[in-house]
Design an enzyme around this catalytic site. Structure first.
Site, PDB file in Angstrom:
ATOM      1  N   GLY A  64      -0.586   4.379  -0.009  1.00 46.51           N
ATOM      2  CA  GLY A  64      -1.505   5.499   0.280  1.00 46.51           C
ATOM      3  C   GLY A  64      -0.945   6.374   1.386  1.00 46.51           C
ATOM      4  O   GLY A  64       0.209   6.763   1.359  1.00 46.51           O
ATOM      5  N   PHE A  65      -1.788   6.664   2.395  1.00 42.63           N
ATOM      6  CA  PHE A  65      -1.328   7.493   3.513  1.00 42.63           C
ATOM      7  C   PHE A  65      -0.349   6.719   4.400  1.00 42.63           C
ATOM      8  O   PHE A  65       0.698   7.216   4.790  1.00 42.63           O
ATOM      9  CB  PHE A  65      -2.530   7.910   4.379  1.00 42.63           C
ATOM     10  CG  PHE A  65      -3.196   9.170   3.951  1.00 42.63           C
ATOM     11  CD1 PHE A  65      -3.193   9.568   2.622  1.00 42.63           C
ATOM     12  CD2 PHE A  65      -3.855   9.963   4.883  1.00 42.63           C
ATOM     13  CE1 PHE A  65      -3.829  10.735   2.242  1.00 42.63           C
ATOM     14  CE2 PHE A  65      -4.493  11.133   4.508  1.00 42.63           C
ATOM     15  CZ  PHE A  65      -4.482  11.514   3.184  1.00 42.63           C
ATOM     16  N   GLY A  66      -0.748   5.467   4.732  1.00 47.10           N
ATOM     17  CA  GLY A  66       0.001   4.719   5.734  1.00 47.10           C
ATOM     18  C   GLY A  66       1.320   4.142   5.245  1.00 47.10           C
ATOM     19  O   GLY A  66       2.342   4.235   5.939  1.00 47.10           O
ATOM     20  N   GLY A  99       0.813  -1.218   0.000  1.00 46.94           N
ATOM     21  CA  GLY A  99       0.000   0.000   0.000  1.00 46.94           C
ATOM     22  C   GLY A  99       0.843   1.262   0.000  1.00 46.94           C
ATOM     23  O   GLY A  99       1.701   1.464   0.852  1.00 46.94           O
ATOM     24  N   VAL A 114      -1.212  -7.323  -4.863  1.00 51.33           N
ATOM     25  CA  VAL A 114      -1.014  -8.398  -3.890  1.00 51.33           C
ATOM     26  C   VAL A 114      -2.305  -9.203  -3.799  1.00 51.33           C
ATOM     27  O   VAL A 114      -3.371  -8.651  -3.507  1.00 51.33           O
ATOM     28  CB  VAL A 114      -0.601  -7.820  -2.518  1.00 51.33           C
ATOM     29  CG1 VAL A 114      -0.611  -8.907  -1.443  1.00 51.33           C
ATOM     30  CG2 VAL A 114       0.776  -7.184  -2.616  1.00 51.33           C
ATOM     31  N   GLU A 152     -18.709  18.702   1.210  1.00 55.06           N
ATOM     32  CA  GLU A 152     -17.731  19.304   0.291  1.00 55.06           C
ATOM     33  C   GLU A 152     -18.160  19.129  -1.160  1.00 55.06           C
ATOM     34  O   GLU A 152     -18.065  20.053  -1.967  1.00 55.06           O
ATOM     35  CB  GLU A 152     -16.352  18.652   0.485  1.00 55.06           C
ATOM     36  CG  GLU A 152     -15.610  19.160   1.707  1.00 55.06           C
ATOM     37  CD  GLU A 152     -14.416  18.283   2.088  1.00 55.06           C
ATOM     38  OE1 GLU A 152     -13.683  18.679   2.990  1.00 55.06           O
ATOM     39  OE2 GLU A 152     -14.227  17.207   1.487  1.00 55.06           O
TER      40      GLU A 152
HETATM   41  C1  FAD Z   1     -13.233  11.249  -0.574  1.00 59.66           C
HETATM   42  C2  FAD Z   1     -12.370  11.096   0.671  1.00 59.66           C
HETATM   43  C3  FAD Z   1     -12.127  12.219   1.487  1.00 59.66           C
HETATM   44  C4  FAD Z   1     -11.333  12.086   2.627  1.00 59.66           C
HETATM   45  N1  FAD Z   1     -11.088  13.193   3.389  1.00 59.66           N
HETATM   46  C5  FAD Z   1     -10.281  13.088   4.472  1.00 59.66           C
HETATM   47  C6  FAD Z   1      -9.948  14.231   5.271  1.00 59.66           C
HETATM   48  O1  FAD Z   1     -10.389  15.350   4.980  1.00 59.66           O
HETATM   49  N2  FAD Z   1      -9.136  14.068   6.349  1.00 59.66           N
HETATM   50  C7  FAD Z   1      -8.623  12.840   6.677  1.00 59.66           C
HETATM   51  O2  FAD Z   1      -7.873  12.741   7.665  1.00 59.66           O
HETATM   52  N3  FAD Z   1      -8.926  11.737   5.958  1.00 59.66           N
HETATM   53  C8  FAD Z   1      -9.738  11.833   4.873  1.00 59.66           C
HETATM   54  N4  FAD Z   1     -10.041  10.713   4.149  1.00 59.66           N
HETATM   55  C9  FAD Z   1      -9.576   9.416   4.615  1.00 59.66           C
HETATM   56  C10 FAD Z   1      -8.121   9.167   4.251  1.00 59.66           C
HETATM   57  O3  FAD Z   1      -7.883   9.478   2.897  1.00 59.66           O
HETATM   58  C11 FAD Z   1      -7.853   7.697   4.532  1.00 59.66           C
HETATM   59  O4  FAD Z   1      -8.062   7.489   5.921  1.00 59.66           O
HETATM   60  C12 FAD Z   1      -6.436   7.319   4.177  1.00 59.66           C
HETATM   61  O5  FAD Z   1      -6.200   7.476   2.798  1.00 59.66           O
HETATM   62  C13 FAD Z   1      -6.199   5.870   4.579  1.00 59.66           C
HETATM   63  O6  FAD Z   1      -4.841   5.601   4.362  1.00 59.66           O
HETATM   64  P1  FAD Z   1      -4.358   4.132   4.070  1.00 59.66           P
HETATM   65  O7  FAD Z   1      -2.882   4.200   3.870  1.00 59.66           O
HETATM   66  O8  FAD Z   1      -4.898   3.222   5.107  1.00 59.66           O
HETATM   67  O9  FAD Z   1      -5.081   3.696   2.706  1.00 59.66           O
HETATM   68  P2  FAD Z   1      -5.104   4.415   1.292  1.00 59.66           P
HETATM   69  O10 FAD Z   1      -4.637   5.812   1.349  1.00 59.66           O
HETATM   70  O11 FAD Z   1      -6.452   4.109   0.725  1.00 59.66           O
HETATM   71  O12 FAD Z   1      -4.014   3.588   0.463  1.00 59.66           O
HETATM   72  C14 FAD Z   1      -4.182   2.225   0.181  1.00 59.66           C
HETATM   73  C15 FAD Z   1      -3.188   1.861  -0.917  1.00 59.66           C
HETATM   74  O13 FAD Z   1      -3.146   0.449  -1.013  1.00 59.66           O
HETATM   75  C16 FAD Z   1      -3.140   0.071  -2.373  1.00 59.66           C
HETATM   76  N5  FAD Z   1      -3.693  -1.288  -2.434  1.00 59.66           N
HETATM   77  C17 FAD Z   1      -4.912  -1.672  -1.999  1.00 59.66           C
HETATM   78  N6  FAD Z   1      -5.056  -2.997  -2.197  1.00 59.66           N
HETATM   79  C18 FAD Z   1      -3.913  -3.441  -2.770  1.00 59.66           C
HETATM   80  C19 FAD Z   1      -3.463  -4.727  -3.226  1.00 59.66           C
HETATM   81  N7  FAD Z   1      -4.230  -5.819  -3.118  1.00 59.66           N
HETATM   82  N8  FAD Z   1      -2.240  -4.813  -3.793  1.00 59.66           N
HETATM   83  C20 FAD Z   1      -1.433  -3.711  -3.911  1.00 59.66           C
HETATM   84  N9  FAD Z   1      -1.818  -2.482  -3.500  1.00 59.66           N
HETATM   85  C21 FAD Z   1      -3.037  -2.351  -2.930  1.00 59.66           C
HETATM   86  C22 FAD Z   1      -3.992   1.115  -3.079  1.00 59.66           C
HETATM   87  O14 FAD Z   1      -3.668   1.201  -4.454  1.00 59.66           O
HETATM   88  C23 FAD Z   1      -3.607   2.387  -2.291  1.00 59.66           C
HETATM   89  O15 FAD Z   1      -2.534   3.070  -2.900  1.00 59.66           O
HETATM   90  C24 FAD Z   1     -10.816  10.812   2.988  1.00 59.66           C
HETATM   91  C25 FAD Z   1     -11.070   9.693   2.174  1.00 59.66           C
HETATM   92  C26 FAD Z   1     -11.839   9.831   1.033  1.00 59.66           C
HETATM   93  C27 FAD Z   1     -12.086   8.617   0.156  1.00 59.66           C
END
Ligand code: FAD
Length: 240
Positions: A14-16, A12, A80, A176
């Site tokens: 994304g954020f984490g 992943g 994955v 929003e």
């Molecule tokens: C429309 C929207 C608005 C938001 N607004 C806010 C806000 O204002 N403030 C705030 O704090 N939070 C906000 N959030 C929430 C925040 O974006 C999420 O909490 C955050 O992105 C979660 O981070 P993460 O790393 O867990 O997952 P994500 O950021 O979703 O990243 C997951 C990553 O894993 C990858 N992935 C998934 N499955 C697989 C796989 N099987 N194989 C390989 N790669 C994979 C994806 O491609 C992605 O890049 C918002 C979310 C959305 C959808």
């Protein structure tokens, strides 16, 4: 005798995921970050792409670029499909391979969340999720398409239906996106299209007396907020 450097696999970008990788910058480990997409998406601004305020590239950045400076980290593009916790392996489908097994010493799963229709998956056909750039672009195209259809629609009722947007969920994203569509209707649409008032209607639905995540204000005050953007808005409370 040389000590083997442990491998941390992070799934992943994304954020984490990248945050975890950066946290391991000075640790005695190698890091492999795997994502099925080559870019990190700043999800909080997806609604701005969905309403044509920002271009997709403005809220996405290459994962490789984010971690390019970090010597102990490499990045892989791949989906994955499984984890074998017993043999400590992740199973990945990179570009042209299938079922590639990568051994790890430590595994971090940061794959985010999927949207949920709470048991009503049939809603998906009418209300697609907003989690990826593809989702945002599809929503943007749909919004632009209904404005185009409304432009050539002679039947006033049908035209009003085309210009009515229903938002279920009055959290930050619902509010929003309602505001962003209102701004879109007030600026671009009013300038470029011939359709005139009533421009857009909003039905914003939520299930408690006040909007979650926002300071308590009366529905009248909130209605005023959107109306000041130049659109007619109706707020329906689904209070139980
Ligand atoms: C429309 C929207 C608005 C938001 N607004 C806010 C806000 O204002 N403030 C705030 O704090 N939070 C906000 N959030 C929430 C925040 O974006 C999420 O909490 C955050 O992105 C979660 O981070 P993460 O790393 O867990 O997952 P994500 O950021 O979703 O990243 C997951 C990553 O894993 C990858 N992935 C998934 N499955 C697989 C796989 N099987 N194989 C390989 N790669 C994979 C994806 O491609 C992605 O890049 C918002 C979310 C959305 C959808």
């Amino acid at each position: 005798m040389t000590t083997q450097v442990p491998l941390v696999v992070i799934v992943g970008g994304g954020f984490g995921g990248p945050a975890a990788a950066k946290g391991l910058k000075r640790s005695f480990v190698n890091v492999l970050l795997i994502d099925r997409s080559n870019h990190h998406v700043f999800q909080p601004l997806l609604y701005q792409v969905a309403t044509s305020v920002l271009a997709p590239g403005q809220i996405a950045s290459a994962i490789r670029g984010l971690l390019a400076e970090q010597k102990n980290t490499s990045v892989m593009l791949g989906n994955v499909t499984g984890v074998d916790a017993v043999s400590r392996q992740v199973i990945v489908d990179p570009n042209d391979k299938c079922g590639l097994k990568i051994s790890y010493d430590y595994l971090i799963l940061a794959t985010g969340a999927n949207h949920s229709y709470f048991g009503h998956d049939e809603f998906g056909a009418f209300a697609p999720g907003l989690k990826s750039l593809a989702d945002a672009e599809a929503l943007r195209n749909h919004i632009l398409e209904v404005f185009e259809k409304a432009e050539i629609e002679d039947d006033p009722e049908r035209r009003q239906a085309l210009l009515t947007f229903v938002m279920v969920g009055a959290g930050p994203t619902g509010v929003e996106i309602a505001s962003a569509i209102a701004v879109m209707a007030r600026t671009t649409m009013r300038r470029d299209f011939r359709i005139r008032r009533p421009l857009t209607s909003f039905l914003l639905m939520w299930e408690c007396a006040h909007l979650p995540h926002f300071p308590r204000r009366s529905p009248r005050q909130r209605r005023g907020g959107l109306q000041s953007l130049g659109s007619m808005s109706v707020w329906v409370s689904l209070r139980k």
